[in-house]
Write a protein that holds these residues in place. Structure first.
Motif, PDB file in Angstrom:
ATOM      1  N   GLU A 889       0.830  -1.206   0.000  1.00 43.82           N
ATOM      2  CA  GLU A 889       0.000   0.000   0.000  1.00 43.82           C
ATOM      3  C   GLU A 889       0.865   1.256   0.000  1.00 43.82           C
ATOM      4  N   ILE A 890       1.956   1.232   0.755  1.00 42.15           N
ATOM      5  CA  ILE A 890       2.873   2.372   0.758  1.00 42.15           C
ATOM      6  C   ILE A 890       3.505   2.537  -0.620  1.00 42.15           C
ATOM      7  N   ALA A 891       3.894   1.419  -1.251  1.00 41.06           N
ATOM      8  CA  ALA A 891       4.509   1.475  -2.576  1.00 41.06           C
ATOM      9  C   ALA A 891       3.567   2.106  -3.581  1.00 41.06           C
ATOM     10  N   ALA A 892       2.292   1.714  -3.532  1.00 38.83           N
ATOM     11  CA  ALA A 892       1.320   2.283  -4.462  1.00 38.83           C
ATOM     12  C   ALA A 892       1.137   3.776  -4.214  1.00 38.83           C
ATOM     13  N   ARG A 893       1.164   4.188  -2.953  1.00 41.11           N
ATOM     14  CA  ARG A 893       0.976   5.595  -2.611  1.00 41.11           C
ATOM     15  C   ARG A 893       2.163   6.455  -3.080  1.00 41.11           C
ATOM     16  N   LEU A 894       3.374   5.892  -2.969  1.00 39.84           N
ATOM     17  CA  LEU A 894       4.579   6.672  -3.258  1.00 39.84           C
ATOM     18  C   LEU A 894       5.157   6.413  -4.638  1.00 39.84           C
ATOM     19  N   TYR A 895       4.487   5.568  -5.442  1.00 36.18           N
ATOM     20  CA  TYR A 895       4.953   5.265  -6.792  1.00 36.18           C
ATOM     21  C   TYR A 895       6.342   4.615  -6.784  1.00 36.18           C
ATOM     22  N   VAL A 896       6.551   3.684  -5.872  1.00 34.75           N
ATOM     23  CA  VAL A 896       7.805   2.939  -5.834  1.00 34.75           C
ATOM     24  C   VAL A 896       7.455   1.460  -5.706  1.00 34.75           C
ATOM     25  N   SER A 897       8.479   0.615  -5.650  1.00 30.14           N
ATOM     26  CA  SER A 897       8.235  -0.812  -5.498  1.00 30.14           C
ATOM     27  C   SER A 897       8.200  -1.185  -4.022  1.00 30.14           C
ATOM     28  N   PRO A 898       7.547  -2.317  -3.674  1.00 29.06           N
ATOM     29  CA  PRO A 898       7.556  -2.770  -2.284  1.00 29.06           C
ATOM     30  C   PRO A 898       8.972  -3.003  -1.754  1.00 29.06           C
ATOM     31  N   ARG A 899       9.889  -3.443  -2.647  1.00 30.78           N
ATOM     32  CA  ARG A 899      11.280  -3.646  -2.203  1.00 30.78           C
ATOM     33  C   ARG A 899      11.920  -2.321  -1.789  1.00 30.78           C
ATOM     34  N   THR A 900      11.594  -1.246  -2.485  1.00 32.49           N
ATOM     35  CA  THR A 900      12.128   0.063  -2.106  1.00 32.49           C
ATOM     36  C   THR A 900      11.560   0.509  -0.767  1.00 32.49           C
ATOM     37  N   VAL A 901      10.269   0.246  -0.537  1.00 33.98           N
ATOM     38  CA  VAL A 901       9.673   0.563   0.765  1.00 33.98           C
ATOM     39  C   VAL A 901      10.386  -0.220   1.860  1.00 33.98           C
ATOM     40  N   GLU A 902      10.619  -1.501   1.614  1.00 30.15           N
ATOM     41  CA  GLU A 902      11.330  -2.338   2.587  1.00 30.15           C
ATOM     42  C   GLU A 902      12.719  -1.775   2.878  1.00 30.15           C
ATOM     43  N   HIS A 903      13.404  -1.324   1.817  1.00 31.44           N
ATOM     44  CA  HIS A 903      14.737  -0.732   1.969  1.00 31.44           C
ATOM     45  C   HIS A 903      14.681   0.518   2.852  1.00 31.44           C
ATOM     46  N   HIS A 904      13.710   1.396   2.587  1.00 33.49           N
ATOM     47  CA  HIS A 904      13.586   2.618   3.379  1.00 33.49           C
ATOM     48  C   HIS A 904      13.236   2.294   4.836  1.00 33.49           C
ATOM     49  N   LEU A 905      12.335   1.338   5.041  1.00 35.35           N
ATOM     50  CA  LEU A 905      11.949   0.996   6.413  1.00 35.35           C
ATOM     51  C   LEU A 905      13.132   0.444   7.199  1.00 35.35           C
ATOM     52  N   HIS A 906      13.966  -0.350   6.542  1.00 39.44           N
ATOM     53  CA  HIS A 906      15.158  -0.879   7.216  1.00 39.44           C
ATOM     54  C   HIS A 906      16.026   0.281   7.711  1.00 39.44           C
ATOM     55  N   LYS A 907      16.198   1.306   6.862  1.00 40.39           N
ATOM     56  CA  LYS A 907      17.004   2.454   7.271  1.00 40.39           C
ATOM     57  C   LYS A 907      16.316   3.247   8.372  1.00 40.39           C
ATOM     58  N   VAL A 908      14.982   3.372   8.275  1.00 36.37           N
ATOM     59  CA  VAL A 908      14.230   4.077   9.311  1.00 36.37           C
ATOM     60  C   VAL A 908      14.419   3.393  10.660  1.00 36.37           C
ATOM     61  N   PHE A 909      14.249   2.070  10.684  1.00 38.02           N
ATOM     62  CA  PHE A 909      14.400   1.334  11.944  1.00 38.02           C
ATOM     63  C   PHE A 909      15.799   1.508  12.516  1.00 38.02           C
ATOM     64  N   THR A 910      16.794   1.460  11.641  1.00 31.13           N
ATOM     65  CA  THR A 910      18.182   1.606  12.102  1.00 31.13           C
ATOM     66  C   THR A 910      18.429   2.993  12.675  1.00 31.13           C
ATOM     67  N   LYS A 911      17.985   4.034  11.952  1.00 31.99           N
ATOM     68  CA  LYS A 911      18.241   5.406  12.397  1.00 31.99           C
ATOM     69  C   LYS A 911      17.496   5.731  13.683  1.00 31.99           C
ATOM     70  N   LEU A 912      16.283   5.210  13.812  1.00 34.57           N
ATOM     71  CA  LEU A 912      15.476   5.554  14.981  1.00 34.57           C
ATOM     72  C   LEU A 912      15.657   4.580  16.136  1.00 34.57           C
ATOM     73  N   GLY A 913      16.393   3.487  15.894  1.00 36.25           N
ATOM     74  CA  GLY A 913      16.646   2.533  16.960  1.00 36.25           C
ATOM     75  C   GLY A 913      15.413   1.765  17.388  1.00 36.25           C
ATOM     76  N   VAL A 914      14.550   1.435  16.435  1.00 36.13           N
ATOM     77  CA  VAL A 914      13.341   0.667  16.749  1.00 36.13           C
ATOM     78  C   VAL A 914      13.392  -0.645  15.978  1.00 36.13           C
ATOM     79  N   ALA A 915      12.533  -1.585  16.373  1.00 31.97           N
ATOM     80  CA  ALA A 915      12.552  -2.914  15.759  1.00 31.97           C
ATOM     81  C   ALA A 915      11.232  -3.270  15.102  1.00 31.97           C
ATOM     82  N   SER A 916      10.212  -2.412  15.228  1.00 29.98           N
ATOM     83  CA  SER A 916       8.917  -2.763  14.661  1.00 29.98           C
ATOM     84  C   SER A 916       8.149  -1.505  14.278  1.00 29.98           C
ATOM     85  N   ARG A 917       7.123  -1.695  13.463  1.00 29.36           N
ATOM     86  CA  ARG A 917       6.259  -0.582  13.080  1.00 29.36           C
ATOM     87  C   ARG A 917       5.537  -0.006  14.307  1.00 29.36           C
TER      88      ARG A 917
END
Length: 924
Positions: A889-917
Motif C-alpha cells: 500500500e505504501i509502494a502504491a501511494r509513493l509510486y515505488v516498489s515494495p522492495r524500495t519501501v522495505e529498503h527505506h523501512l530498514h534504514k528508518v528502523f536503524t536510524k530511529l533505533g526501533v525494531a517494529s512498526r
C-alpha cells in the motif's frame, strides 16, 4: 577495444545488481561509437541475471507503449501478481483488453511491479537500445520506472544517440571516440591489404575514433571505393554507403526480406515470413545455417544472417534484430519508392486486421500510391483508438497521415486541423503549426479558418506568452458566431484565459472580459464551458460575491461524469482556481484528483505539468512537502523541456519554487524566483512573475524579514484595484501579515477587505479561518484573542496544517507581547512542532526564537527531532507505516516498489533505533 574504463563501470553495475541494489545508466554517443557493443558486453557478462531487451525503431508511427510491450512481453504471465488497477492499466495500454484510457502512472507502477517481481527470483538486467527512437509513452514509462528503482536488484541500461533530450535526468555515460592508439589498431585489423599511409591518416582523421566508421571506411578503402565515398558526405552517411554496397552483393530475395524487416517495427519473425509469402519470396534466406563458414568477404547468395566480415546484417531469433540501426536505415533508404510501397502492402496483408488493426492501417498508408479515402478513414479510426489508450502523439501521427491520404480537399483540411490539435495537446507546437498551414490550404471555409486561428493563438499563448493572442482569439470567436455558437463561446473563453495569462495589465484583462461577456447567449441547458465563461466574466467585471453562484455551477458541471472527457479536461483547471478563490479545500482536493487522473489518462502533456503543479501547491498548504516534491519531479519529467515547465509550473504555483519558499531556503528561492520572473517578463507571462514574487513574500515572512515580504507581496499583484482582480489569490495573506508587522495598517486593511470578499463568499472553514487570523492581526485586546482562537479552532477541522501552524505562531507572538507567557509557550510549541514536522525551517526558527524569548528552555532544535534524521522519502515511508499501511500500500501511494519501501523501512528502523512498526508511534 579501448573501452576498459567503460567495461569496468558496467561490470561494477552488474556487481551492484547482484548484491540486491538497483542501477540505471544511459549510454550516450553518436552513431557507430560502440553503444550496442557495450550493451553486448553487458549481456554477455550478466551470468546469473535474467536479461530483458527492447529497442526503439525509427518510424513515423508512434504507437503508444510499443517498446514497453517489447520489454515486458516475457513477463506478462506475471500480470496476476499486480494489484488490479495496475494490471488493468497495463493490459489496456498493451491492447490486451478494452476499457478506459490507462492512467500512465498506473502503467509505470505496473511495469515497476513486474520488474521487481521478476527480480525476486534472480537479478534482472533490462537493456534498451536506440532509446532516441522510443515511442513517447514508452519513454515516459521507462523514465518513471528508472527514477523509482532503488533496492530491487534491477538494472536498466539504455543506449541513445548523443542528445540530452532522451531520458533526461538519468545517470549517464558519454562515449567519445577511441584513443588514437586503439583506433590505429582497429583500423589495422579491419584492413584486408596494404594501404597508403596518407589514406590511412585520412581515415583516422575523418572517423574521429568512431569504431564503426573505422571498420566500414577500411572496407571501402580495401575495395578501392573510399575516395568516392568521402566527398561531401557526413560520417553516418558514409557508414550507410558502406552498408549499401554490401547490400548490392545480396540476391534479390534477400534484399526484399531485409526491406520487409526494415519496414516493420515489430520484429516479428512470423509476420516477416507471412509477408514474404505474400510476395512469393523465399523466406529461407533469413535463416542462419548452423555450419555457416567464416569468410573474409561477403559472398553473393549467402544468408543475410551470415555476415563473416562485420558481425552480420540481421539476427533472426525470437525477434528480428538488425545488427546496427544504420543497417535498417541503409536498407530502407536504398530501396526504390515502389519497392517500399510493395513491402508495406505485403506487411499490411500479413497483419491480422482483428488483433492489430492499427499496424495494418499504418502499413496500408505507407503502401498507398495515391490518396484513398478508405485508407484515410481507417487511419482516422486508428487515431481514435490511440487517443483512447492515452497516445495523443500516436493519434496525431495517424491523423497527419490520414490528412495526406484524403482525396477530398475539404475533408483533408479538417483532418489536418484535427491532427494539429492533437499535436498541440501532445506538446509539439512546431508540427502543429505546419499542419495548420496545410489546413489553411483547403477550400474556403469560415468555420475552419476560425478554428485554425483559435488554435494558432492557443499555441502562441502556450509557447511564448504572445500578448497579441487574446485579440486574435476574440476575432476568431466573432467570426464563428454565425456558424457555430458553442465553438464561438469556447473561443471567447480561451481569449479570456489567454488574457489572464499573458496581458501585462489588469485593464487589458478587464477589456477582454467585457468583450467576452457580450458573447452570444449560451444554449439551454448550458455546457460546462458556458458556465465557466459566465463565472469568469462575473469575477473579473464584478467581484467574488457576485460570481460565487456561477462559480459553484461551473464546478458542479465540470465534475459531472456526464460531460465529455475532453470538456472536463479543458476546464477542470479553471474551476479548480474557482475552488481556490473560494477557499474550499474539499472542492480543491476533489477537482485536483479528477483533473490529474484525466490528464494522465489522456496523455495531454501540454496540461499535465500545470495540473501536477496545482496538486503540488495544494499539498504545500496541507504541509505534505515530500509528496509535493514527488509531484514536482513528475511534472518536470512530463514537461520534457525546462522552458515549458518553468512557465506552467510557475503559473500553477507549485514546483521547486514553492518547495524552496516553504522550506525557508533563501538562496534557492531567490535563484528560482529570479529566473522565473526574468523569463516571465521576457515572454509576457505576467502570472509567472507574480507567482515568483508571492513565493518571495512567503519566504521573507518566514524569515521575519517583513519589509521585504511587504514589497514582494505588493509585486505579487495584491495592490491591483480591478473589481475581481487581486493578483495571486494567496498574496493578501502575506501582505496583511507583513504590513501589520511594519505598521502599514492602511495596506493591511485594504487587502483584508478584498480577502473577506472571497472568504465570505466561499463560506468554507479554511477561508473563514484565514480571515479571522488576518483580522486578529489588526485587532486588539479581547477581540484579537477571540479571533485567534476562532482561527485555530476552524483550522483544526481542516487538513491545512501550515495555516494552522501559522495561526499558532501569530497567536503565540501576540500572547508574548501581552505578557501571557504560559499560553504563549503552549502555542509557540505547537507552531514549532508543526513547522518542524513538515520541514518548514524558516518558520520553525521564527517560532523557536519567540519561544526562547518567553524563557522556554526545553525547546528542542530540529536536529534533535527523530524525524529530522530521516530523509524526506524515509520520513514519508515511516509516517505511512505508522498509520498501518502495508508495504504494498505504501509502494502504491509513493509510486515505488515494495522492495524500495522495505529498503527505506530498514534504514528508518536503524536510524530511529526501533525494531517494529508499532514502535514508530513512540518516536515520531
Amino acid at each position: 577495444m579501448g573501452r576498459d574504463a567503460e567495461c569496468e563501470r558496467l561490470d561494477r553495475l552488474l556487481a551492484d545488481v547482484r548484491g540486491g541494489e538497483s542501477r540505471v545508466l544511459v549510454l550516450r554517443g553518436e552513431a557507430g561509437i560502440g553503444k550496442t557493443a557495450l550493451l553486448d558486453h553487458l549481456t554477455t557478462a550478466s551470468s546469473g541475471c535474467r536479461v530483458l531487451a527492447a529497442a526503439g525503431v525509427q518510424s513515423e508511427m508512434e504507437l503508444p507503449f510499443a517498446a514497453v510491450h517489447q520489454l515486458c512481453m516475457p513477463l506478462l504471465d506475471r500480470l496476476a501478481s499486480l494489484p488490479e488497477p495496475q494490471r488493468d492499466a497495463l493490459a489496456s495500454a498493451l491492447g490486451m483488453r478494452t476499457g478506459p484510457a490507462p492512467d500512465q502512472v498506473l502503467v509505470g507502477l505496473a511495469v515497476l511491479g513486474l520488474l521487481a517481481h521478476a527480480a525476486e527470483e534472480r537479478p534482472l538486467l533490462c537493456v534498451v537500445d536506440d532509446a532516441q527512437w522510443l515511442d513517447r509513452a514508452s519513454a515516459q514509462v521507462f523514465a518513471f520506472v528508472s527514477g523509482r528503482l532503488l533496492a530491487e536488484g534491477v538494472a536498466c541500461v539504455f543506449a541513445a544517440r548523443d542528445t540530452d533530450d532522451v531520458l533526461p535526468g538519468l545517470p549517464g555515460m558519454d562515449l567519445g571516440g577511441l584513443p588514437d592508439a586503439d583506433a590505429r589498431a582497429l583500423l589495422g585489423r579491419a584492413l584486408r591489404g596494404p594501404l597508403d599511409e596518407q589514406v590511412r591518416d585520412r581515415i583516422l582523421a575523418e572517423s574521429r575514433g568512431n569504431p564503426l566508421a573505422l571498420v566500414k571506411l577500411a572496407g571501402a578503402a580495401s575495395a578501392g571505393g573510399y575516395a568516392a565515398s568521402t566527398t561531401g558526405r557526413s560520417l553516418p552517411d558514409r557508414i550507410e554507403d558502406a552498408f549499401q554496397r554490401r547490400l548490392e552483393s545480396l540476391p534479390a530475395d534477400a534484399r526484399m526480406l531485409l526491406l520487409l524487416a526494415a519496414a516493420d517495427p515489430l520484429g516479428d519473425p512470423a509476420l516477416l515470413r507471412r509477408a514474404a509469402a505474400v510476395l512469393g519470396v523465399d523466406a529461407s534466406a533469413i535463416d542462419t545455417p548452423e555450419d555457416a563458414p567464416v569468410a573474409d568477404a561477403p559472398v553473393a547468395g549467402r544468408s543475410v544472417s551470415d555476415d563473416p566480415a562485420a558481425g552480420g546484417l540481421i539476427d533472426v531469433g525470437g525477434r528480428v534484430r538488425f545488427r546496427h540501426p544504420l543497417v535498417r536505415s541503409a536498407v530502407y533508404a536504398s530501396a526504390m519508392p515502389s519497392e517500399r510501397r510493395r513491402a508495406h502492402r505485403a506487411l499490411a496483408e500479413a497483419t491480422d486486421a482483428a488483433t492489430d488493426p492499427d499496424r495494418r492501417a499504418w502499413h496500408r498508408a505507407h503502401g498507398a500510391f495515391h490518396p484513398e479515402e478508405d485508407i484515410a478513414a481507417e487511419l482516422a479510426r486508428s487515431a481514435g483508438r490511440a487517443q483512447a489508450r492515452g497516445g495523443l502523439a500516436a493519434a496525431a501521427a495517424f491523423l497527419e497521415r490520414a490528412a495526406e491520404l484524403t482525396p477530398d480537399p475539404g475533408r483533408r483540411a479538417v483532418r489536418a486541423l484535427d491532427a494539429a490539435q492533437a499535436k498541440h495537446l501532445a506538446g509539439e507546437p512546431e508540427p502543429a503549426l505546419a499542419l495548420l498551414a496545410a489546413a489553411d490550404a483547403g477550400p474556403p471555409d469560415e468555420v475552419l479558418r476560425a478554428r485554425a486561428e483559435s488554435l494558432r493563438a492557443a499555441i502562441a499563448v502556450a509557447g511564448a506568452g504572445d500578448p497579441s493572442a487574446p485579440r486574435a482569439l476574440l476575432a476568431a470567436a466573432e467570426r464563428l458566431e454565425p456558424f457555430d455558437l458553442e465553438l464561438s463561446r469556447d473561443t471567447y473563453l480561451e481569449a479570456l484565459l489567454a488574457a489572464i495569462g499573458v496581458l501585462p495589465d489588469w485593464g487589458g484583462i478587464i477589456d477582454v472580459a467585457a468583450l467576452a461577456r457580450e458573447a452570444p447567449p449560451a444554449p439551454d441547458p448550458p455546457r460546462a464551458a458556458d458556465l465557466v465563461l459566465d463565472a469568469l466574466t462575473r469575477f473579473y467585471l464584478r467581484d467574488t460575491v457576485t460570481a460565487e453562484p456561477a462559480m459553484r455551477r461551473a464546478m458542479a458541471a465540470a465534475t459531472d461524469e456526464g460531460a465529455s472527457p475532453n470538456e472536463r479536461l479543458r476546464w477542470l483547471w479553471v474551476v479548480n482556481l474557482f475552488a481556490m478563490a473560494l477557499w474550499d479545500e474539499d472542492a480543491c482536493r476533489e477537482l485536483n484528483e479528477r483533473h490529474l487522473r484525466l490528464a494522465r489518462e489522456s496523455g495531454a502533456l501540454v496540461l499535465l505539468p500545470l495540473v501536477l503543479g496545482m496538486s503540488a501547491l495544494l499539498l504545500l498548504f496541507e504541509g505534505d512537502l515530500v509528496e509535493a516534491e514527488v509531484l514536482t519531479e513528475e511534472a518536470k519529467a512530463s514537461a520534457g523541456a525546462a522552458d515549458h515547465w518553468t512557465a506552467t509550473g510557475a503559473m500553477a504555483g507549485g514546483g521547486d519554487l514553492g518547495l524552496a519558499a516553504w522550506r525557508g531556503d533563501e538562496a534557492e528561492t531567490e535563484r528560482l524566483a529570479g529566473a522565473i520572473a526574468r523569463r516571465g517578463e521576457a515572454r509576457g507571462e505576467r502570472r509567472a512573475v507574480e507567482i515568483a514574487h508571492w513565493a518571495r513574500s512567503v519566504l521573507h515572512n518566514g524569515l521575519g524579514q517583513y519589509e521585504k515580504a511587504l514589497q514582494a507581496a505588493l509585486r505579487a499583484g495584491v495592490h491591483h484595484q480591478a473589481p475581481g482582480g487581486c493578483g495571486v489569490i494567496w498574496a493578501p495573506l502575506e501582505l496583511i501579515e507583513a504590513a501589520a508587522r511594519t505598521g502599514r495598517l492602511d495596506l493591511a486593511s485594504g487587502a483584508l477587505d478584498r480577502l473577506s470578499l472571497s472568504t465570505r463568499a466561499g463560506g468554507a472553514e479554511w477561508g473563514l479561518a484565514l480571515e479571522a487570523r488576518c483580522r486578529a492581526l489588526l485587532s486588539e485586546g479581547e477581540e484579537a484573542d477571540r479571533l485567534y482562537r476562532e482561527a485555530i479552532d476552524r483550522l483544526g477541522r481542516t487538513r491545512m496544517r501550515v495555516d494552522l501552524a501559522r495561526a499558532h505562531l501569530l497567536y503565540g507572538e501576540w500572547l508574548r507581547r501581552e505578557r501571557r507567557r504560559v499560553e504563549a509557550r503552549e502555542n509557540l510549541r505547537a507552531a514549532f512542532d508543526l513547522f518542524s514536522g513538515v520541514g518548514m525551517r524558516a518558520f520553525a526558527d521564527r517560532a523557536a526564537r519567540e519561544l526562547q524569548a518567553t524563557g522556554e528552555t526545553a525547546a528542542r532544535g530540529r536536529d534533535a527531532e527523530p524525524a529530522g534524521r530521516l530523509t524526506p522519502q524515509e520520513a514519508q515511508v515511516a509516517r505511512l507505516a505508522r498509520a498501518g499501511l502495508t508495504n504494498k500500500e505504501i509502494a502504491a501511494r509513493l509510486y515505488v516498489s515494495p522492495r524500495t519501501v522495505e529498503h527505506h523501512l530498514h534504514k528508518v528502523f536503524t536510524k530511529l533505533g526501533v525494531a517494529s512498526r508499532h514502535q514508530l508511534g513512540e518516536v515520531l
